[in-house]
Design an enzyme around this catalytic site. Structure first.
Site, mmCIF file in Angstrom:
data_model
loop_
_atom_site.group_PDB
_atom_site.id
_atom_site.type_symbol
_atom_site.label_atom_id
_atom_site.label_comp_id
_atom_site.label_asym_id
_atom_site.label_seq_id
_atom_site.Cartn_x
_atom_site.Cartn_y
_atom_site.Cartn_z
ATOM 1 N N SER A 179 0.837 -1.196 0.000
ATOM 2 C CA SER A 179 0.000 0.000 0.000
ATOM 3 C C SER A 179 0.869 1.243 0.000
ATOM 4 O O SER A 179 2.027 1.222 0.455
ATOM 5 C CB SER A 179 -0.896 0.009 1.250
ATOM 6 O OG SER A 179 -1.516 1.262 1.440
ATOM 7 N N TYR A 192 -1.932 -1.323 10.369
ATOM 8 C CA TYR A 192 -2.098 -1.646 8.944
ATOM 9 C C TYR A 192 -0.880 -1.196 8.145
ATOM 10 O O TYR A 192 -0.310 -1.967 7.363
ATOM 11 C CB TYR A 192 -3.360 -0.969 8.420
ATOM 12 C CG TYR A 192 -3.576 -1.089 6.923
ATOM 13 C CD1 TYR A 192 -4.178 -2.219 6.377
ATOM 14 C CD2 TYR A 192 -3.198 -0.057 6.060
ATOM 15 C CE1 TYR A 192 -4.398 -2.319 5.008
ATOM 16 C CE2 TYR A 192 -3.405 -0.161 4.698
ATOM 17 C CZ TYR A 192 -4.004 -1.290 4.172
ATOM 18 O OH TYR A 192 -4.207 -1.389 2.815
#
Length: 287
Positions: A179, A192
């Site tokens: 990401s 995350y």
């Protein structure tokens, strides 16, 4: 009155992760309707975690259009998975859809064994499934949440890869979904973002280990993308402005991300390993 340029989507929220694509409005563009295949993956077999919706769905359909048989795993989004299975099989290839928790090593073994029983080979592994739980302060991230996020996002990826690699032959490929948060950081997504950073390091290290075995390992680091994870993670106000902070001023669609996976899975990228592609709406990260 001029329209607020920060508004990118209708406000909405779902109560349960990883979310349902059928409940989103507008529906994400994840059916690869405009993608035209050319046989780049003909006869190959791909496992895609989180393949029921969003990026995973689009990748599954693109791979199918390139001639690959596809195995998708999903948690419990049965309707979304049936939709993906139907779209894949419309391309004249086979699709196996298996429900289970990728944090459970027992399910991962079932996933691998079922693929081998059905197809007899594994050529492509796409580690894509993930979860996220925003918190305003680090004190709010419990040990249980931290462990759960790592088990889903990273430990499962490591474990599944460990199980799949012995069955891969030279020319096989592994593609991990990281990401933009691994590069930019996100103050509400500490755990995350940490998993996504771990995935970058894992990708680079594994690529060096497997290069002599003829297996390439790369990653894709999407920016904001309109998938079920978004309305099931954030409140309606956040969703309403999702993606407005990137140079292109909007969230991406899964169909804009999936061609990166096709490129990395095919011989078009035969001289590329240990790298990360950045389909992120123009956010320059130089990573």
């Amino acid at each position: 009155m001029s329209q607020d340029s920060s508004k990118t989507l209708p406000p909405q929220q779902q109560d349960v992760q990883p979310g349902r694509e059928g409940e989103m409005r507008p529906a994400p563009k994840a059916d690869a309707e405009d993608y035209v295949g050319s046989g780049k993956l003909k006869g190959q077999v791909a496992i895609i975690t989180g393949g029921d919706s969003g990026i995973g769905r689009s990748v599954a359909i693109c791979f199918a259009k390139e001639g690959a048989n596809v195995v998708i795993s999903y948690l419990n989004e049965y309707e979304d998975a049936r939709h993906t299975l139907r779209k894949v099989e419309e391309q004249g290839v086979q699709c196996l859809a298996l429900a289970g928790d990728i944090a459970d090593e027992g399910f991962l073994q079932i996933l691998v064994n079922s693929t081998l029983e059905r197809f007899g080979r594994i050529d492509i592994l796409v580690n894509n499934a993930a979860e996220q739980h925003p918190k305003e302060k680090i004190e709010d991230v419990t040990s249980a949440q931290l462990e759960q996020t790592f088990r889903t996002n990273f430990f499962s990826m490591f474990n599944l890869t460990r199980m799949v690699v012995p069955h891969m032959k030279p020319g096989s490929t592994i593609i991990n979904t990281t990401s933009v948060t691994a590069y930019r950081g996100n103050p509400q997504l500490l755990d995350y973002s940490a998993t996504k950073g771990a995935i970058v390091a894992f990708t680079r290290s594994l690529s060096k280990q497997l290069v002599k075995r003829g297996i390439r390992v790369n990653a894709v680091a999407p920016g904001p993308v309109w998938t079920p994870l978004i309305p099931s993670t954030f409140d309606a106000q956040h969703v309403e402005t999702f993606g407005s902070n990137v140079p292109m001023g909007r969230p991406g669609q899964p169909d804009e991300i999936s061609p990166s996976y096709v490129f990395l899975a095919s011989k078009d990228s035969s001289y590329i390993s240990g790298q990360v592609l950045h389909p992120n709406g123009g956010d320059v990260v130089n990573g």
